[in-house]
Design an enzyme around this catalytic site. Structure first.
Site, short mmCIF file in Angstrom:
data_model
loop_
_atom_site.label_atom_id
_atom_site.label_comp_id
_atom_site.label_asym_id
_atom_site.label_seq_id
_atom_site.Cartn_x
_atom_site.Cartn_y
_atom_site.Cartn_z
N ASP A 279 1.21 -3.54 33.63
CA ASP A 279 2.02 -4.21 32.62
C ASP A 279 1.43 -4.15 31.22
O ASP A 279 2.10 -4.45 30.24
CB ASP A 279 2.18 -5.70 32.98
CG ASP A 279 2.91 -5.88 34.30
OD1 ASP A 279 3.96 -5.24 34.47
OD2 ASP A 279 2.43 -6.65 35.15
N HIS B 131 -5.17 -7.63 38.77
CA HIS B 131 -4.08 -7.52 39.75
C HIS B 131 -4.64 -7.93 41.10
O HIS B 131 -5.72 -7.48 41.49
CB HIS B 131 -3.57 -6.07 39.79
CG HIS B 131 -2.27 -5.93 40.54
ND1 HIS B 131 -2.19 -6.09 41.90
CD2 HIS B 131 -1.02 -5.67 40.09
CE1 HIS B 131 -0.92 -5.91 42.26
NE2 HIS B 131 -0.19 -5.66 41.20
#
Lengths: 384, 384
Positions: free
Chosen positions: B321, B265
């Site tokens: 996710d 990320h």
């Protein structure tokens, strides 16, 4: 980290080739061509293709583009059925945002953009034509549907401005009116990085379908700080009521330091070049109509004269919104549709910027200045 | 003029109290409260009110807010009739953008915001509750309507997560699943100024109705560079097929320098704190299910183990996710609805930022670096 500037005022958010404003000199150009020359010599179709491709088209290219626009005016009857479920009181801008967003379901995009293949010109050109062609159709359809009537089918033998007025009013416009609408569309097509165009860049940067991107821009334009000033000009003129009351009205407003709608523009220190063009068209229109002129024009003229005497030294002149509302009114268009017409014209600029963004895309992710609480512990509800 | 930074990377676009990320330490907090504590001790309803008001609510305030959320779950049958005109193939995100935009017509705002009166707290709070309550309803309704069935009416005796799963699946979820959904909603509710939240600020800054603002944000989230990664994780796990193939798959991807979905990320140099929480829930879920576990979880575990060995030294770990897609799948939710669920949760953060923007609004109008043609003269079509 850079300095925090509210509204990103003065912060460059993109590199762009599309349009340029010289606020000191009162110049606006699309792709280098002065707006005055485009308004006089070009058409909305040609200006649109210029804006998209960056160059004035050959006759063959323009014919092909125009034919494709004409073919794409029709929409599936599903769109009509969808629009019939909207409440008749629905504002045209809410309607337009909803209907354009729905196109992504009815005409699913065949090819999703990816970071590596964002600049897919065939796809982008195809989507652009389809959206611009359907914007006018949808706005005109709603005028009938909201009054309980079936919409009027588009005609392929008319240009964009003529067809829009035909679909809107059910009759062919006279040539002067159609030309005035054509020029209004040219004048509203693009204006560098305003809020709605900026929202195209921000939303577009995550690579959603262009219908989603234009729906976002319509939402941004629907805010009263962006679209809607020409609607307010019209209310103001009605409130004034007659030309001889203009001076007292303006002076009273100025004494209370209130805004005169349609006067002044943050980008221009001189007269808005688009207002100069519209003023000439108003002249032409008034001469052609003679005594059949709508009294609102006379009031507007009187207001402008007073404002020039009082405000010109401050660089405050009539802007593009000052006359467009009365002209639209004269074409039989209700005031709540004015911003939707702005959106039709501006879809051109929005999509030109979308295309430019796709050619060199980077997702927008600015930072924030965090001004909140430092880390702290959760407190159970019993002891709050 | 400031320097041009593509995507406004590192440029502060707002001052905000709402959430804070410490990417070095892997910390995320809402209003100062660490996400770990909120996930463990709070609920989606409480976290939402915390985010809106800036403080943990008293029991009375929370009860009032929750009751109002429950009352506003119902929508007019007009919305159902509208949604029945959508094509069954319509993507849930296009559907959601369309349906939310339409709410502006069905529930016209009573009070338009003005520059002088943008911070009208009663109005803002009212609109916020209505939108958050209806987001879940609309997403669940579409799951039935697109398959040709009438939607299931909401129930006022269930909390937000329970009711959403009930409306979606037609049966009450088991308590562990409902709690996992509740935590997923908390974890996705807010994440500083990402692209969709930024589009809330840009669109909101012209003062349109909040339905238009949230519709714009849904469009921004619908782009594959923003939402949708958990859907891709699920496809990846299916492609891998069994846990023992995970190592070879990961190594092949890494050799080709391709992305492993759900890993890494941009904000975090350490493990995404939300992934840590989800991983614990997955553990809990797997223990509760014993041998009834979906094989995808085993594959995911194997992928994560290989990735940790190969990528942890680069600061690349599983992100939020990575597990959410499998968990949603386990709850009976099809993959194309995952981003819509993200939107339900994020509507909370969007509306908190909208409220903050309204308290100190300034229209967004950054500048551009003009790189186009200098002024030039129009050339008639005959001689181009």
């Amino acid at each position: 980290m850079s300095e925090y500037l509210p509204g990103l005022a003065g912060v460059p958010a993109t590199k762009s080739n599309i349009s340029d404003i010289n606020g000191e000199k009162g110049l606006l150009s699309y792709r280098g061509y002065p707006i005055e020359q485009l308004a006089e010599k070009s058409t909305f179709e040609e200006t649109t293709l210029l804006m998209l491709d960056g160059k004035l088209p050959t006759r063959a290219a323009l014919t092909e583009f125009d034919s494709k626009l004409r073919r794409n005016r029709r929409t599936q009857y599903h769109i009509r059925d969808l629009m019939k479920t909207f409440p008749p009181s629905g504002h045209p801008m809410d309607m337009l945002q909803t209907a354009v967003a729905s196109l992504g379901m009815f005409y699913p995009v065949q090819q999703h953009l990816t970071q590596k293949n964002a600049e897919n010109l065939d796809y982008i050109h195809d989507m652009t034509v389809k959206i611009i062609a359907r914007m006018g159709t949808i706005v005109a359809m709603w005028e009938h549907i909201r009054h309980g009537y079936d919409p009027i089918e588009p005609r392929a033998d008319l240009n964009y401005a003529q067809n829009f007025l035909y679909m809107f009013n059910g009759k062919e416009p006279d040539p002067l009116m159609a030309r005035i609408m054509d020029v209004c569309l040219i004048l509203h097509a693009e204006h560098t990085i305003n809020a709605s165009t900026f929202s195209v860049l921000v939303t577009g940067s995550t690579l959603p379908s262009p219908y989603s991107v234009i729906a976002a821009a319509i939402g941004t334009l629907s805010g009263p700080l962006h679209g809607g000033a020409n609607e307010k000009v019209l209310s103001m003129l009605r409130e004034i009521g007659s030309p001889e009351k203009a001076e007292a009205y303006v002076d009273k407003k100025l004494a209370k330091k209130e805004k005169i709608w349609g006067m002044g523009h943050r980008e221009y220190k001189t007269k808005d070049p688009r207002a100069v063009i519209l003023e000439k068209l108003v002249d032409e229109y008034m001469k052609a109509r003679g005594s059949n002129i709508n009294p609102l024009f006379e009031i507007a003229r009187a207001v402008e004269k007073v404002c020039e005497a009082r405000l010109a030294h401050k660089g405050v002149y009539a802007n593009v919104d000052f006359y467009s509302g009365i002209l639209y009114h004269e074409m039989g268009i209700p005031a709540d549709q004015f911003t939707a017409i702005f959106a039709i014209a501006r879809s051109t600029g929005w999509l030109a910027h979308w295309r430019e963004q796709m050619a060199d895309n980077r997702i927008f992710r600015p930072t924030q200045v965090y001004t909140g609480e430092p880390p702290r512990n959760y407190v159970p509800i019993e002891i709050r």
